[in-house]
Enzyme design. Structure first.
Site, PDB file in Angstrom:
ATOM      1  N   GLU A  79       0.806  -1.223   0.000  1.00 24.84           N
ATOM      2  CA  GLU A  79       0.000   0.000   0.000  1.00 24.84           C
ATOM      3  C   GLU A  79       0.846   1.283   0.000  1.00 24.84           C
ATOM      4  O   GLU A  79       0.557   2.225  -0.742  1.00 24.84           O
ATOM      5  CB  GLU A  79      -0.951   0.000   1.212  1.00 24.84           C
ATOM      6  CG  GLU A  79      -2.067   0.996   1.038  1.00 24.84           C
ATOM      7  CD  GLU A  79      -2.812   1.350   2.319  1.00 24.84           C
ATOM      8  OE1 GLU A  79      -2.409   0.920   3.419  1.00 24.84           O
ATOM      9  OE2 GLU A  79      -3.795   2.095   2.211  1.00 24.84           O
TER      10      GLU A  79
ATOM     11  N   HIS B  86       0.703  13.550  -7.947  1.00 22.65           N
ATOM     12  CA  HIS B  86      -0.087  14.659  -7.401  1.00 22.65           C
ATOM     13  C   HIS B  86       0.783  15.856  -7.015  1.00 22.65           C
ATOM     14  O   HIS B  86       0.304  16.987  -6.993  1.00 22.65           O
ATOM     15  CB  HIS B  86      -0.943  14.164  -6.234  1.00 22.65           C
ATOM     16  CG  HIS B  86      -2.075  13.287  -6.675  1.00 22.65           C
ATOM     17  ND1 HIS B  86      -3.362  13.462  -6.240  1.00 22.65           N
ATOM     18  CD2 HIS B  86      -2.110  12.244  -7.546  1.00 22.65           C
ATOM     19  CE1 HIS B  86      -4.143  12.548  -6.818  1.00 22.65           C
ATOM     20  NE2 HIS B  86      -3.406  11.801  -7.605  1.00 22.65           N
ATOM     21  N   ASP B  87       2.061  15.623  -6.715  1.00 18.82           N
ATOM     22  CA  ASP B  87       2.961  16.757  -6.504  1.00 18.82           C
ATOM     23  C   ASP B  87       3.327  17.384  -7.855  1.00 18.82           C
ATOM     24  O   ASP B  87       3.263  18.597  -8.033  1.00 18.82           O
ATOM     25  CB  ASP B  87       4.229  16.311  -5.764  1.00 18.82           C
ATOM     26  CG  ASP B  87       5.085  17.514  -5.340  1.00 18.82           C
ATOM     27  OD1 ASP B  87       4.500  18.571  -5.006  1.00 18.82           O
ATOM     28  OD2 ASP B  87       6.321  17.389  -5.336  1.00 18.82           O
TER      29      ASP B  87
ATOM     30  N   GLY C  16       5.427  22.358 -10.429  1.00 23.22           N
ATOM     31  CA  GLY C  16       5.517  20.924 -10.693  1.00 23.22           C
ATOM     32  C   GLY C  16       6.106  20.148  -9.545  1.00 23.22           C
ATOM     33  O   GLY C  16       5.710  20.333  -8.394  1.00 23.22           O
TER      34      GLY C  16
ATOM     35  N   ASP D 223       7.876  19.888  -7.012  1.00 21.20           N
ATOM     36  CA  ASP D 223       8.618  20.805  -6.144  1.00 21.20           C
ATOM     37  C   ASP D 223       8.389  20.546  -4.663  1.00 21.20           C
ATOM     38  O   ASP D 223       8.864  21.308  -3.815  1.00 21.20           O
ATOM     39  CB  ASP D 223       8.226  22.260  -6.473  1.00 21.20           C
ATOM     40  CG  ASP D 223       6.719  22.507  -6.314  1.00 21.20           C
ATOM     41  OD1 ASP D 223       5.994  21.546  -5.962  1.00 21.20           O
ATOM     42  OD2 ASP D 223       6.273  23.637  -6.552  1.00 21.20           O
TER      43      ASP D 223
ATOM     44  N   SER E 115       5.589  20.833  -3.122  1.00 16.78           N
ATOM     45  CA  SER E 115       4.591  21.753  -2.552  1.00 16.78           C
ATOM     46  C   SER E 115       3.464  21.012  -1.848  1.00 16.78           C
ATOM     47  O   SER E 115       2.890  21.511  -0.885  1.00 16.78           O
ATOM     48  CB  SER E 115       4.025  22.681  -3.636  1.00 16.78           C
ATOM     49  OG  SER E 115       3.286  21.960  -4.592  1.00 16.78           O
TER      50      SER E 115
ATOM     51  N   HIS F  86      -1.391   2.452 -12.793  1.00 15.03           N
ATOM     52  CA  HIS F  86      -2.607   1.866 -12.217  1.00 15.03           C
ATOM     53  C   HIS F  86      -2.573   0.339 -12.219  1.00 15.03           C
ATOM     54  O   HIS F  86      -3.517  -0.294 -11.765  1.00 15.03           O
ATOM     55  CB  HIS F  86      -3.852   2.410 -12.924  1.00 15.03           C
ATOM     56  CG  HIS F  86      -4.246   3.791 -12.465  1.00 15.03           C
ATOM     57  ND1 HIS F  86      -5.383   4.445 -12.884  1.00 15.03           N
ATOM     58  CD2 HIS F  86      -3.639   4.643 -11.586  1.00 15.03           C
ATOM     59  CE1 HIS F  86      -5.462   5.642 -12.290  1.00 15.03           C
ATOM     60  NE2 HIS F  86      -4.409   5.784 -11.515  1.00 15.03           N
TER      61      HIS F  86
ATOM     62  N   THR G 191      -3.744  -8.131 -10.242  1.00 11.91           N
ATOM     63  CA  THR G 191      -2.367  -8.345  -9.768  1.00 11.91           C
ATOM     64  C   THR G 191      -1.748  -7.022  -9.286  1.00 11.91           C
ATOM     65  O   THR G 191      -0.790  -6.526  -9.888  1.00 11.91           O
ATOM     66  CB  THR G 191      -1.500  -8.931 -10.907  1.00 11.91           C
ATOM     67  OG1 THR G 191      -1.610  -8.060 -12.053  1.00 11.91           O
ATOM     68  CG2 THR G 191      -1.935 -10.337 -11.299  1.00 11.91           C
TER      69      THR G 191
ATOM     70  N   ILE H  34       2.150  -6.515  -8.872  1.00 16.78           N
ATOM     71  CA  ILE H  34       3.030  -6.850  -9.997  1.00 16.78           C
ATOM     72  C   ILE H  34       2.865  -5.808 -11.096  1.00 16.78           C
ATOM     73  O   ILE H  34       1.736  -5.457 -11.469  1.00 16.78           O
ATOM     74  CB  ILE H  34       2.718  -8.261 -10.563  1.00 16.78           C
ATOM     75  CG1 ILE H  34       2.781  -9.300  -9.442  1.00 16.78           C
ATOM     76  CG2 ILE H  34       3.671  -8.617 -11.693  1.00 16.78           C
ATOM     77  CD1 ILE H  34       2.399 -10.694  -9.877  1.00 16.78           C
TER      78      ILE H  34
HETATM   79  C1  HEM Z   1      -6.034  10.388 -15.793  1.00 18.69           C
HETATM   80  C2  HEM Z   1      -5.456  10.757 -14.706  1.00 18.69           C
HETATM   81  C3  HEM Z   1      -5.651  10.067 -13.386  1.00 18.69           C
HETATM   82  C4  HEM Z   1      -6.786   9.965 -12.624  1.00 18.69           C
HETATM   83  C5  HEM Z   1      -8.144  10.563 -12.914  1.00 18.69           C
HETATM   84  C6  HEM Z   1      -6.445   9.169 -11.472  1.00 18.69           C
HETATM   85  C7  HEM Z   1      -7.312   8.865 -10.452  1.00 18.69           C
HETATM   86  C8  HEM Z   1      -7.028   8.024  -9.392  1.00 18.69           C
HETATM   87  C9  HEM Z   1      -7.943   7.711  -8.312  1.00 18.69           C
HETATM   88  C10 HEM Z   1      -9.333   8.274  -8.156  1.00 18.69           C
HETATM   89  C11 HEM Z   1      -7.315   6.843  -7.488  1.00 18.69           C
HETATM   90  C12 HEM Z   1      -7.875   6.216  -6.207  1.00 18.69           C
HETATM   91  C13 HEM Z   1      -7.446   7.042  -5.007  1.00 18.69           C
HETATM   92  C14 HEM Z   1      -8.087   6.532  -3.743  1.00 18.69           C
HETATM   93  O1  HEM Z   1      -9.321   6.421  -3.701  1.00 18.69           O
HETATM   94  O2  HEM Z   1      -7.370   6.212  -2.784  1.00 18.69           O
HETATM   95  C15 HEM Z   1      -6.006   6.612  -8.024  1.00 18.69           C
HETATM   96  C16 HEM Z   1      -5.071   5.787  -7.469  1.00 18.69           C
HETATM   97  C17 HEM Z   1      -3.778   5.707  -7.902  1.00 18.69           C
HETATM   98  N1  HEM Z   1      -3.201   6.450  -8.913  1.00 18.69           N
HETATM   99 FE1  HEM Z   1      -4.165   7.531 -10.291  1.00 18.69          FE
HETATM  100  N2  HEM Z   1      -5.134   8.791 -11.570  1.00 18.69           N
HETATM  101  C18 HEM Z   1      -4.615   9.330 -12.697  1.00 18.69           C
HETATM  102  C19 HEM Z   1      -3.307   9.241 -13.119  1.00 18.69           C
HETATM  103  C20 HEM Z   1      -2.291   8.688 -12.373  1.00 18.69           C
HETATM  104  C21 HEM Z   1      -0.894   8.828 -12.657  1.00 18.69           C
HETATM  105  C22 HEM Z   1      -0.314   9.636 -13.811  1.00 18.69           C
HETATM  106  C23 HEM Z   1      -0.216   8.137 -11.691  1.00 18.69           C
HETATM  107  C24 HEM Z   1       1.265   7.960 -11.486  1.00 18.69           C
HETATM  108  C25 HEM Z   1       2.159   8.073 -12.407  1.00 18.69           C
HETATM  109  C26 HEM Z   1      -1.201   7.537 -10.833  1.00 18.69           C
HETATM  110  C27 HEM Z   1      -0.937   6.684  -9.792  1.00 18.69           C
HETATM  111  C28 HEM Z   1      -1.880   6.113  -8.971  1.00 18.69           C
HETATM  112  C29 HEM Z   1      -1.588   5.077  -8.005  1.00 18.69           C
HETATM  113  C30 HEM Z   1      -0.266   4.372  -7.812  1.00 18.69           C
HETATM  114  C31 HEM Z   1      -2.787   4.831  -7.314  1.00 18.69           C
HETATM  115  C32 HEM Z   1      -3.010   3.829  -6.191  1.00 18.69           C
HETATM  116  C33 HEM Z   1      -2.909   4.444  -4.831  1.00 18.69           C
HETATM  117  C34 HEM Z   1      -3.131   3.392  -3.752  1.00 18.69           C
HETATM  118  O3  HEM Z   1      -3.233   2.204  -4.056  1.00 18.69           O
HETATM  119  O4  HEM Z   1      -3.181   3.791  -2.580  1.00 18.69           O
HETATM  120  N3  HEM Z   1      -2.445   7.905 -11.266  1.00 18.69           N
HETATM  121  N4  HEM Z   1      -5.850   7.339  -9.188  1.00 18.69           N
END
Ligand code: HEM
Ligand code: NAG
Ligand code: NAG
Length: 360
Positions: free
Chosen positions: A59, A70-71, A89, A91, A93, A198, A218, A221
């Site tokens: 996690e 998000h940063d 970007g 940074d 913040s 994702h 998965t 992985i």
């Molecule tokens: C189209 C753009 C994106 C949207 C709308 C989006 C949205 C989301 C949302 C809603 C979650 C669930 C958060 C939660 O409820 O805890 C999530 C999880 C996550 N996102 Fe994205 N995301 C986007 C792009 C990205 C990008 C670019 C990255 C990294 C390079 C990323 C990495 C992650 C990761 C690793 C999780 C899992 C967090 C966890 O398991 O605690 N996402 N995302």
């Protein structure tokens, strides 16, 4: 004369090649290209043990990867040209101004990992911006099949809070998401490249009644299963009905974001999406390149030091993407018409039901 000169020149070239590149000696016999990188080995040891539970792809790793985005995405040339501050970007913040930024709805839940990481950054006296990108790169290296990400150090420990509205929401229309990424400098295909993230991800807050519900079967992985499973016909909600940003998922225990569903089927991005199913190497290479760009949004690369050799080499995988048990090719909503859908082996056994990612 001619001979003497070329012989001497040749000898010089040989001598230059023979001189070993001088590497800086760091702790525990490790070496780095630059002495200023040594501190990162100590940060590495500390976070692997005390943040990532001994080097897991769990996690905290997932949350740390989300935090890099998000940063970094708090960066907007468009706002700048309107005469407003759009953030710098990657940074730090989001950590320095967490009282402002973690309140944005799109940052829901990010405060947990910000608060978990901050003491490590302060203890090792490294900048918040560097720390966030470092933790993401180390975290990803714990996930089998992942690329070894680049890590550049040297971001200033100074930032101004990002304005609201820059982090995409899962309920945003695709055109809005594409426009937001374009403002930050990313082409549509690079959104897909970044969304390989994702494949090691779960949700906690879109449906808060089912924390830890992963986006593919998965979640520890770094494979292409996410790109397969997002294309399957949706059937049911894994939890308490529909939430804003959620659509029906194909497998029990799996969560589907509306944005992932829509991007996978968008004509601009569907072929990039499908291409990763048959080509793991392309997926990881492109993810690495897009992450490198994201980690330096608003930064001047030339002013940073390449400390990538501190990042561990991730374990490799030999598994291939599969059709989850209970699914057939009929269930695939093919959206790329330029190339045939790749052949997948079908998993046998009872219909797949995915357990949640355990909290730590
Ligand atoms: C189209 C753009 C994106 C949207 C709308 C989006 C949205 C989301 C949302 C809603 C979650 C669930 C958060 C939660 O409820 O805890 C999530 C999880 C996550 N996102 Fe994205 N995301 C986007 C792009 C990205 C990008 C670019 C990255 C990294 C390079 C990323 C990495 C992650 C990761 C690793 C999780 C899992 C967090 C966890 O398991 O605690 N996402 N995302
Ligand atoms: C970075 O700034 C924060 C305040 O935003 C401070 O707590 C931290 O100690 C600073 N770190 C360094 C290395 O200066
Ligand atoms: C589940 O959703 C319903 C509305 O659809 C809501 O009234 C209820 O409070 C939710 N349950 C939980 C535990 O959040």
């Amino acid at each position: 004369m001619q001979f003497t000169f070329s012989a001497a020149f040749f000898a010089l070239v040989l001598a230059a090649a023979a001189v070993p590149t001088k590497r800086a000696a760091c702790s525990n016999g490790r070496t780095a290209a630059h002495a200023s990188c040594c501190v990162w080995f100590d940060v590495l040891d500390d976070i692997q043990e005390n943040l990532f539970d001994g080097g897991e792809c769990g996690e905290e790793v997932h949350e740390s990867l989300r935090l890099t985005f998000h940063d970094a995405i708090g960066f907007s040339p468009a706002l700048f040209f309107e005469g407003k501050f759009g953030g710098l970007g990657a940074d730090g913040s989001i950590m320095a101004h967490s009282d402002v930024e973690t309140l944005f709805p799109a940052n829901n839940g990010i405060d947990d990992i910000v608060d978990a990481q901050r003491p490590f950054a302060i203890a090792h006296k490294v900048s918040f911006g560097d720390f966030i990108q470092f933790a993401g790169a180390v975290g990803v290296s714990n996930c089998a099949g992942a690329p070894r990400l680049e890590f550049l150090a040297g971001r200033l420990n100074f930032s101004i809070a990002s304005p609201p509205g820059l982090v995409p929401d899962p309920f945003d229309p695709v055109d809005k998401i594409v426009a937001r990424f374009a403002d930050a400098g990313f082409a549509p295909n690079e959104i897909v490249d970044l969304l390989a993230s994702h494949t090691i991800a779960a949700q906690d807050h879109v449906d808060p009644t089912i924390p830890g519900t992963p986006f593919d079967s998965t979640p520890s992985i770094f494979d292409a299963q996410f790109f397969v499973e997002t294309l399957l016909v949706g059937q049911t909600f894994p939890g308490n009905g529909s939430n804003q940003g959620e659509v029906v998922s194909p497998l029990a225990g799996e969560f589907r974001l509306q944005s992932d569903f829509a991007i996978a089927r968008d004509p601009r991005m569907a072929c990039e999406w499908q291409s990763f199913i048959a080509n793991h190497g392309t997926m990881t290479t492109k993810f690495r390149a897009a992450m490198s760009k994201m980690a330096t949004l608003g930064q001047i690369r030339e002013l940073l030091t390449d400390c990538s050799d501190v990042i561990p080499v991730p374990p490799t995988i030999t598994t291939k993407p599969f059709l989850p048990a209970g699914k057939t090719l009929i269930d695939v909503e093919v959206a790329c018409h330029a190339s045939p859908f790749p052949t997948l082996t079908a998993q046998s056994g009872p219909a797949t039901s995915i357990p949640p990612v355990p909290p730590s």
